[in-house]
Design a protein around this motif. Structure first.
Motif, PDB file in Angstrom:
ATOM      1  N   ASN A   6      -3.064  -2.465   2.179  1.00 11.39           N
ATOM      2  CA  ASN A   6      -4.027  -1.805   3.054  1.00 11.39           C
ATOM      3  C   ASN A   6      -3.415  -0.772   4.002  1.00 11.39           C
ATOM      4  N   LYS A  41      -6.839   1.406   4.890  1.00  9.89           N
ATOM      5  CA  LYS A  41      -7.295   2.122   3.702  1.00  9.89           C
ATOM      6  C   LYS A  41      -8.766   1.856   3.411  1.00  9.89           C
ATOM      7  N   ARG A  58      -1.379   2.643   5.181  1.00  9.66           N
ATOM      8  CA  ARG A  58      -1.077   4.018   4.802  1.00  9.66           C
ATOM      9  C   ARG A  58      -0.029   4.551   5.767  1.00  9.66           C
ATOM     10  N   THR A  59       0.747   5.486   5.319  1.00  7.83           N
ATOM     11  CA  THR A  59       1.728   6.118   6.197  1.00  7.83           C
ATOM     12  C   THR A  59       1.529   7.623   6.185  1.00  7.83           C
ATOM     13  N   ASP A  93      -0.212   4.876   9.656  1.00  5.13           N
ATOM     14  CA  ASP A  93      -1.560   5.354   9.944  1.00  5.13           C
ATOM     15  C   ASP A  93      -2.273   4.266  10.745  1.00  5.13           C
TER      16      ASP A  93
END
Length: 279
Positions: free
Chosen positions: A234, A220, A236-237, A216
């Motif tokens: 921190n 986060k 995100r995928t 991402d």
């Protein structure tokens, strides 16, 4: 008597009547014009979503056909443990690419240099488009007036996808109209970049470590660092092999803020109008 009636029957508007009519027209214009502008903006967002869907579907179709994702040698070599996925962003080589007005998209918020670990190799979606449309990202494709960044060579010093080396079956995975100059809604005749309805390059990230998840591009937590795969607190995928997005109407993004963050200043809300393929 008849002459007097004719005179009264053909009298003009008084000044007061004209002012009333003008006022009514102004009020109606004030109501209609914002509605038209809003409808145009919504139409562009819908167009961007459609383009993003087609773009990600084309990447997936390429992967199905070849068992790999579309990427040049230089792109594949640019991935690292911190950035195992590659982002086709708003720079090409050492140059910042142009928007629809021919103006360079310089440092962040408009640049996506920060998305990749290797600043020595940056490339826009022009590479991706060349592979998916079975064309070549090279001098023979563009006019003599093309910007310096338009001609991009791979590690073997040949233009990217020269001789259809990255699309040997000559498949057309993506059909896009040609845009004049650096125009919006098409692939530029000047540099081969696919631009959104606001005239800025679509940004695409592909899963080059083949773990079926993509980093991402946003953290986060607010004020977090740009995500790295190794920053487990921190990062995100997003499931899948490809994501794509547009900078939206304002042409800006904040890579230290989550995409849904809302703050008190206008800069806090740069992500609010971005258009995402995964949201």
């Amino acid at each position: 008597m008849n002459r007097s009636l004719r005179r009264h029957g053909h009298r003009g508007f008084t000044l007061i009547e004209l002012l009333v009519v003008i006022s009514i027209i102004a009020i109606l214009a004030g109501l209609i014009l914002p509605a038209i502008a809003g409808a145009q903006k919504r139409a562009k967002v819908v167009k961007a979503r459609t383009d993003l869907s087609n773009l990600t579907a084309a990447v997936s179709a390429y992967q199905t056909a070849y068992g790999r994702l579309p990427a040049s040698q230089n792109t594949r070599a640019a991935v690292t443990a911190d950035y195992p996925d590659f982002t086709y962003g708003t720079q090409q080589g050492n140059f910042s690419v142009n928007d629809a007005k021919g103006v360079a998209l310089n440092a962040p918020p408009n640049s996506m240099t920060v998305a990749n670990a290797n600043p020595g190799w940056q490339v826009s979606n022009a590479e991706l488009v060349a592979i998916l449309t079975d064309s070549t990202l090279g001098a023979n494709r563009f006019a003599a007036t093309a910007p310096a960044y338009a001609v991009v060579n791979d590690k073997d010093t040949k233009p990217i996808n020269s001789g259809s080396v990255l699309n040997p079956q000559h498949n057309t995975f993506l059909t896009i109209k040609t845009a004049k100059g650096y125009g919006a809604n098409g692939v530029s005749e000047n540099d081969g970049i696919y631009r959104d309805p606001w005239g800025r390059p679509y940004i695409v990230t592909v899963d080059l470590d083949y773990d079926n998840r993509v980093l991402d591009p946003f953290p986060k937590v607010p004020n977090g660092p740009h995500p790295k795969a190794t920053d487990l607190d921190n990062v995100r995928t997003i499931p899948g092999s490809v994501i794509a997005w547009s900078l939206g109407p304002d042409g800006k993004a904040r890579f230290d803020l989550p995409p849904d963050y809302k703050g008190s200043s206008s800069a806090d809300n740069w992500n609010a109008d971005n258009v995402y393929s995964w949201r």
